[in-house]
Design a protein around this motif. Sequence first.
Motif, mmCIF file in Angstrom:
data_model
loop_
_atom_site.group_PDB
_atom_site.id
_atom_site.type_symbol
_atom_site.label_atom_id
_atom_site.label_comp_id
_atom_site.label_asym_id
_atom_site.label_seq_id
_atom_site.Cartn_x
_atom_site.Cartn_y
_atom_site.Cartn_z
ATOM 1 N N LEU A 97 0.812 -1.209 0.000
ATOM 2 C CA LEU A 97 0.000 0.000 0.000
ATOM 3 C C LEU A 97 0.851 1.266 0.000
ATOM 4 N N ARG A 98 0.367 2.255 -0.724
ATOM 5 C CA ARG A 98 0.912 3.614 -0.650
ATOM 6 C C ARG A 98 -0.067 4.400 0.223
ATOM 7 N N GLN A 99 0.387 4.759 1.406
ATOM 8 C CA GLN A 99 -0.512 5.317 2.415
ATOM 9 C C GLN A 99 0.036 6.624 2.966
ATOM 10 N N VAL A 100 -0.856 7.575 3.174
ATOM 11 C CA VAL A 100 -0.527 8.746 3.978
ATOM 12 C C VAL A 100 -1.369 8.664 5.244
ATOM 13 N N SER A 101 -0.677 8.629 6.375
ATOM 14 C CA SER A 101 -1.326 8.535 7.679
ATOM 15 C C SER A 101 -1.334 9.914 8.313
ATOM 16 N N CYS A 102 -2.516 10.371 8.731
ATOM 17 C CA CYS A 102 -2.671 11.678 9.388
ATOM 18 C C CYS A 102 -2.988 11.454 10.865
ATOM 19 N N ALA A 148 2.680 16.570 -1.091
ATOM 20 C CA ALA A 148 4.090 16.209 -1.224
ATOM 21 C C ALA A 148 4.287 14.698 -1.100
ATOM 22 N N PHE A 149 3.586 14.090 -0.163
ATOM 23 C CA PHE A 149 3.767 12.655 0.061
ATOM 24 C C PHE A 149 3.122 11.821 -1.039
ATOM 25 N N MET A 150 2.019 12.293 -1.586
ATOM 26 C CA MET A 150 1.428 11.587 -2.728
ATOM 27 C C MET A 150 2.411 11.535 -3.888
ATOM 28 N N LEU A 189 -1.492 7.163 -4.475
ATOM 29 C CA LEU A 189 -2.067 6.939 -3.153
ATOM 30 C C LEU A 189 -3.110 5.837 -3.219
ATOM 31 N N ASP A 190 -2.999 4.899 -2.293
ATOM 32 C CA ASP A 190 -4.005 3.847 -2.147
ATOM 33 C C ASP A 190 -4.886 4.089 -0.923
ATOM 34 N N VAL A 191 -4.281 4.667 0.132
ATOM 35 C CA VAL A 191 -4.991 4.839 1.406
ATOM 36 C C VAL A 191 -4.636 6.178 2.027
ATOM 37 N N LEU A 192 -5.655 6.881 2.480
ATOM 38 C CA LEU A 192 -5.485 8.041 3.354
ATOM 39 C C LEU A 192 -6.156 7.682 4.668
ATOM 40 N N SER A 193 -5.416 7.793 5.773
ATOM 41 C CA SER A 193 -5.996 7.416 7.069
ATOM 42 C C SER A 193 -5.935 8.575 8.041
#
Length: 392
Positions: free
Chosen positions: A181-186, A292-294, A300-304
């Motif tokens: 997964l390509r994920q950005v965790s918030c 920037a992270f995307m 992006l596969d997941v934004l959490s």
Amino acid sequence: MRILVANIGSTSFKFQLFDIASKRSLAQGRVERIGQPGGDCPDYETAIDRCLATLVGPRKPLADLSELSAIGFKAVHAGPGPGLRFVDDELFSDMERFCFLAPAHNPPYIRAMRAFRDRHPKIPLVALFETAFFSMAEESRTYAVPFAWKEELGIQRYGFHGASHRYAAERAATLLGRTDLRQVSCHLGGSSSLAAIKDGAGIDSSFGMSPQSGLPHNNRVGEIDAFAVLYAMKQLGIGIDEMASILARESGLAGISGVGGDLRDLEAAGGNQRAKLALDVFVYWIRHYLGAFMLQLGGLDVLSFSGGIGENRAAIRRRVCTGLESFGLVVDPRLNRKISGELDIAALESKVRVLVIPANEEWIVARHAAELISSNTPGGGADETPRAPRGI
């Protein structure tokens, strides 16, 4: 194996007891106003005694203190050393060296760890640092300053909130049934950060060298030009320690708004333009790092979303995700408003899944403490160097 996790604040002590085999929380509690006027707990030694009194004895989770395998700490900063370590004098020395960078975290953790060690010297103490999750590339980790600073002083980017981001990555993989997964965790709360996660590994963070960096926090500064700080010091006649206190205690959302840094207060401030500006700045920097992270992840596969704000403030989630349809991210407005607990709030047609994942940092600390204890069981040799599990 039973692991007690201690989450230490400057005047508070939260604790949770885990059974590792069953992955269950057996008990939890907190002691507030430690050493504060009006409080009834004078020091961490007393707080520790009260904690253990609720856990040990007849009809309690632990019949005897010998059933406790270790105490784990969600520690913050000890520089570039191992992210998972036994608590010893060398660790205290490393943490003390970085107290200036983590003034709200390192001093109380050091006091609490010393108190536990003095009170119960036979119980192993384990620290999992918030920096442990991140394996940044050198070009991401390195500041454009004299290179000797990095080598001699440890001046580099580290990343924090590692336990929360690690848990979000693990839950995303479980919920979606895949690890690539390509994920950005918030992680959004009183302290906030974003992490870029690729195949379960933290490859970048909005944080830099200290917990005062990155997104604007409740009362900590976040992103700022170093020369703006130097200019203010010169013009206002402010010394280093005074400026450090201003940036760590009087800045962030509270500094912008003038009414405080709590999102609930800012949202309730109505027509207060500075409160509105604080919210706008907060959302701007979340979206700045998300974009920037995307790019860094190649998609992006997941934004959490995790943390008190990430889990509970639907308006912030909506604003962060607005206008991202061209990137394949569409939020279901009804799910976003109605959510309680863990849920995918993405619309059916969204190519990117949008997950709200309640943070469970204590479990991550407990599990890693258990792994370190298991990898250093008696019989390995008296002079064997303690080993951290792979990936730490």
